[in-house]
Design a protein around this motif. Structure first.
Motif, PDB file in Angstrom:
ATOM      1  N   LEU A   1      -4.888   3.565  -2.915  1.00 18.41           N
ATOM      2  CA  LEU A   1      -4.130   3.063  -3.777  1.00 18.41           C
ATOM      3  C   LEU A   1      -2.992   2.119  -3.364  1.00 18.41           C
ATOM      4  O   LEU A   1      -2.402   2.287  -2.209  1.00 18.41           O
ATOM      5  CB  LEU A   1      -3.307   4.182  -4.473  1.00 18.41           C
ATOM      6  N   GLY A   2      -3.123   0.898  -3.799  1.00 23.72           N
ATOM      7  CA  GLY A   2      -2.260  -0.317  -3.281  1.00 23.72           C
ATOM      8  C   GLY A   2      -1.851  -1.218  -4.553  1.00 23.72           C
ATOM      9  O   GLY A   2      -2.550  -1.019  -5.776  1.00 23.72           O
ATOM     10  N   PHE A   3      -1.168  -2.028  -4.336  1.00 19.22           N
ATOM     11  CA  PHE A   3      -1.087  -3.219  -5.076  1.00 19.22           C
ATOM     12  C   PHE A   3      -0.881  -4.585  -4.671  1.00 19.22           C
ATOM     13  O   PHE A   3      -0.469  -4.817  -3.590  1.00 19.22           O
ATOM     14  CB  PHE A   3      -0.052  -2.877  -6.130  1.00 19.22           C
ATOM     15  N   ALA A   4      -1.057  -5.854  -5.398  1.00 20.51           N
ATOM     16  CA  ALA A   4      -0.909  -7.151  -5.012  1.00 20.51           C
ATOM     17  C   ALA A   4       0.340  -7.572  -5.971  1.00 20.51           C
ATOM     18  O   ALA A   4       0.312  -7.231  -7.338  1.00 20.51           O
ATOM     19  CB  ALA A   4      -1.965  -7.863  -4.811  1.00 20.51           C
ATOM     20  N   VAL A   5       1.386  -8.310  -5.726  1.00 18.65           N
ATOM     21  CA  VAL A   5       2.291  -8.776  -6.651  1.00 18.65           C
ATOM     22  C   VAL A   5       2.693 -10.308  -6.414  1.00 18.65           C
ATOM     23  O   VAL A   5       2.347 -10.970  -5.051  1.00 18.65           O
ATOM     24  CB  VAL A   5       3.582  -8.092  -6.470  1.00 18.65           C
ATOM     25  N   GLY A   6       3.083 -11.172  -7.151  1.00 16.15           N
ATOM     26  CA  GLY A   6       3.237 -12.501  -6.832  1.00 16.15           C
ATOM     27  C   GLY A   6       2.853 -13.550  -7.743  1.00 16.15           C
ATOM     28  O   GLY A   6       2.649 -13.193  -9.173  1.00 16.15           O
ATOM     29  N   ARG A   7       2.526 -14.645  -7.572  1.00 17.54           N
ATOM     30  CA  ARG A   7       2.226 -15.879  -8.187  1.00 17.54           C
ATOM     31  C   ARG A   7       1.027 -15.526  -9.386  1.00 17.54           C
ATOM     32  O   ARG A   7      -0.110 -14.996  -8.879  1.00 17.54           O
ATOM     33  CB  ARG A   7       1.654 -17.072  -7.389  1.00 17.54           C
ATOM     34  N   PRO A   8       1.414 -15.569 -10.499  1.00 17.86           N
ATOM     35  CA  PRO A   8       0.475 -15.117 -11.615  1.00 17.86           C
ATOM     36  C   PRO A   8      -0.980 -15.647 -11.688  1.00 17.86           C
ATOM     37  O   PRO A   8      -1.924 -14.885 -11.684  1.00 17.86           O
ATOM     38  CB  PRO A   8       0.870 -15.744 -12.887  1.00 17.86           C
ATOM     39  N   GLU A   9      -1.018 -16.850 -11.279  1.00 21.98           N
ATOM     40  CA  GLU A   9      -2.496 -17.358 -10.951  1.00 21.98           C
ATOM     41  C   GLU A   9      -3.329 -17.062  -9.913  1.00 21.98           C
ATOM     42  O   GLU A   9      -4.592 -16.794  -9.921  1.00 21.98           O
ATOM     43  CB  GLU A   9      -2.415 -19.107 -10.955  1.00 21.98           C
TER      44      GLU A   9
ATOM     45  N   SER B   1       0.814  -1.236  -0.050  1.00 23.28           N
ATOM     46  CA  SER B   1      -0.045   0.045  -0.003  1.00 23.28           C
ATOM     47  C   SER B   1       0.789   1.448  -0.044  1.00 23.28           C
ATOM     48  O   SER B   1       1.956   1.157   0.476  1.00 23.28           O
ATOM     49  CB  SER B   1      -0.782   0.015   1.135  1.00 23.28           C
ATOM     50  N   LEU B   2       0.151   2.174  -0.596  1.00 20.16           N
ATOM     51  CA  LEU B   2       0.889   3.588  -0.731  1.00 20.16           C
ATOM     52  C   LEU B   2       0.425   4.421   0.779  1.00 20.16           C
ATOM     53  O   LEU B   2       1.158   5.634   0.962  1.00 20.16           O
ATOM     54  CB  LEU B   2       0.845   4.434  -1.960  1.00 20.16           C
ATOM     55  N   SER B   3      -0.308   3.555   1.414  1.00 21.31           N
ATOM     56  CA  SER B   3      -1.055   4.617   2.499  1.00 21.31           C
ATOM     57  C   SER B   3      -0.211   5.002   3.588  1.00 21.31           C
ATOM     58  O   SER B   3       0.022   6.252   3.847  1.00 21.31           O
ATOM     59  CB  SER B   3      -2.186   3.818   3.074  1.00 21.31           C
ATOM     60  N   LYS B   4       0.636   4.119   4.332  1.00 24.60           N
ATOM     61  CA  LYS B   4       1.462   4.402   5.340  1.00 24.60           C
ATOM     62  C   LYS B   4       2.901   5.093   4.850  1.00 24.60           C
ATOM     63  O   LYS B   4       3.502   5.896   5.512  1.00 24.60           O
ATOM     64  CB  LYS B   4       1.686   3.112   6.270  1.00 24.60           C
ATOM     65  N   THR B   5       3.244   4.387   3.599  1.00 21.16           N
ATOM     66  CA  THR B   5       4.731   4.722   3.228  1.00 21.16           C
ATOM     67  C   THR B   5       5.034   6.291   2.698  1.00 21.16           C
ATOM     68  O   THR B   5       5.557   6.937   3.320  1.00 21.16           O
ATOM     69  CB  THR B   5       5.191   3.971   2.061  1.00 21.16           C
TER      70      THR B   5
END
Length: 389
Positions: A250-258, A238-242
């Motif tokens: 606004l945030g994002f998830a990353v990792g295993r494609p499936e 997340s961009l919230s705390k940073t």
């Protein structure tokens, strides 16, 4: 007049444990008491100017007034991949291994809908961010709670999970640096999680919202840095705390494609993506000068030291956190979490969060957020000093 009846999923929600605190807070306010709130993890410092300027410019472009992509602008997802490479030395395919979120909370709440069927099990930390359990419940699943204990440095004991539960579990939620305990994970723990996931065929969902809020030279790791981690799960950020952007969503998830694809499918049927102008501002945040993050952390370090040193001097049992902007404090003997929270509010006007609000294993603690300036933090210590405990 029709009869209104709420759904079973709402009826089965855990009780709103902070309702009594809100009531007492209103009573204290009516007495004219100056309230100091350390209850909510919402940064009090403003979003950096260069991020605001990027939003202002992007908001005037008519191209950004249309429906955005469900899974995020290519440019934003590319920026996420660049940031992960620079910050964690983790390579990501932005087309398959990144999805944009309307804040990480949204993704965390939705991920069970992609993988949990009626009656399925998820492994959830207690104490922990309430959305993990609620998301599982909304999807028709049930949570097996992994107690975070002081003697285990607030890391879940994977060996304590019964074999039959482990074999049935579909998801595991972990969160380091941790809310509410401020604990940090070791490299060995992440390796154990990867091995556990492989053994039991479990998707790992790591909430990494606080990796950039760290002190004294400590740099928290990404779960995806661990060998084999990308094969078993994803990481939420997340961009919230940073960047002090809690209201921007606004945030994002990353990792295993499936797994990313499953979450993307849920999102495409539920929401219409994040406003493109905010994503453009997010690019400015991720690609821009990170000295603002260092400045925020320096301020939080000073606040932390005032609060923790002050509480320690008053006889409280509290460990100085290496990350997050939370301080996890043991309540004095003879009090429950709720009783001590009530005492602080009624006698000092200080709002904190009772540990049991994050799960039964949080009983015996309160969480204090470093969300007021240094002078107000000094006042917090002095107000507590004035109370007979």
């Amino acid at each position: 007049m029709i009869t209104i009846e709420k759904s079973e999923r709402l009826k089965n929600l855990p009780p709103y444990l902070f309702k009594e605190i809100d009531r007492q807070k209103d009573e204290v306010k009516k007495r004219g008491v100056d309230i100091i709130s350390l209850g909510v993890g919402d940064p009090d410092m403003p979003t950096p100017p260069h991020i605001i300027e990027a939003l202002q410019k992007a908001a005037t472009d008519p191209q950004n007034h249309k429906y955005p992509s469900y899974t995020g602008m290519d440019e934003f997802n590319n920026a996420v991949a660049r940031w992960y490479r620079k910050r964690f030395n983790v390579s990501l395919d932005p087309a398959k291994e990144v999805v944009t979120l309307i804040g990480s909370k949204e993704g965390i709440a939705h991920i069970p809908l992609a993988f949990i069927n009626q009656g399925d099990i998820a492994l959830v930390s207690s104490p922990g961010y309430p959305v993990y359990n609620i998301g599982v419940q909304f999807a028709g699943g049930r949570s097996h709670l992994m107690d975070l204990k002081k003697e285990n440095d607030f890391l879940p004991d994977l060996s304590a999970i019964p074999d039959d539960i482990a074999k049935k579990a579909k998801l595991m939620f972990i969160n380091y640096p941790n809310n509410p305990t401020s604990a940090v994970a070791t490299e060995e723990f992440f390796k154990d999680v990867v091995q556990f996931a492989h053994k039991n065929n479990i998707i790992i969902c790591h909430d990494a919202a606080y990796t950039e809020m760290a002190f004294d030279g400590y740099k928290p790791a990404s779960f995806l840095e661990t060998q084999g981690a990308k094969e078993v799960g994803i990481e939420f950020h997340s961009l919230s705390k940073t960047y002090n952007m809690t209201g921007w969503r606004l945030g994002f998830a990353v990792g295993r494609p499936e797994v990313i694809d499953g979450l993307g499918q849920i999102k495409s049927n539920i929401d219409s993506g994040a406003f493109q102008a905010i994503q453009i501002a997010g690019i400015a945040a991720l690609d821009g000068d990170q000295s603002c993050v260092d400045e925020f952390n320096l301020e939080y370090t000073k606040r932390r030291d005032i609060l923790v040193d002050g509480l320690t001097g008053l006889g409280f049992s509290v460990k100085k956190p290496r990350a997050t902007f939370y301080v996890w404090v043991e309540v004095p003997k003879g009090y429950t979490s709720a009783q001590f929270t009530s005492l602080l509010l009624s006698k000092t006007g200080i709002v904190v969060t009772p540990g049991n609000g994050f799960g039964s294993a949080g009983e015996g603690y309160i969480r204090m957020a470093l969300t007021v300036g240094q002078e107000r933090m000094k006042e917090v210590v002095e107000r507590i000093r004035s109370v007979e405990i």
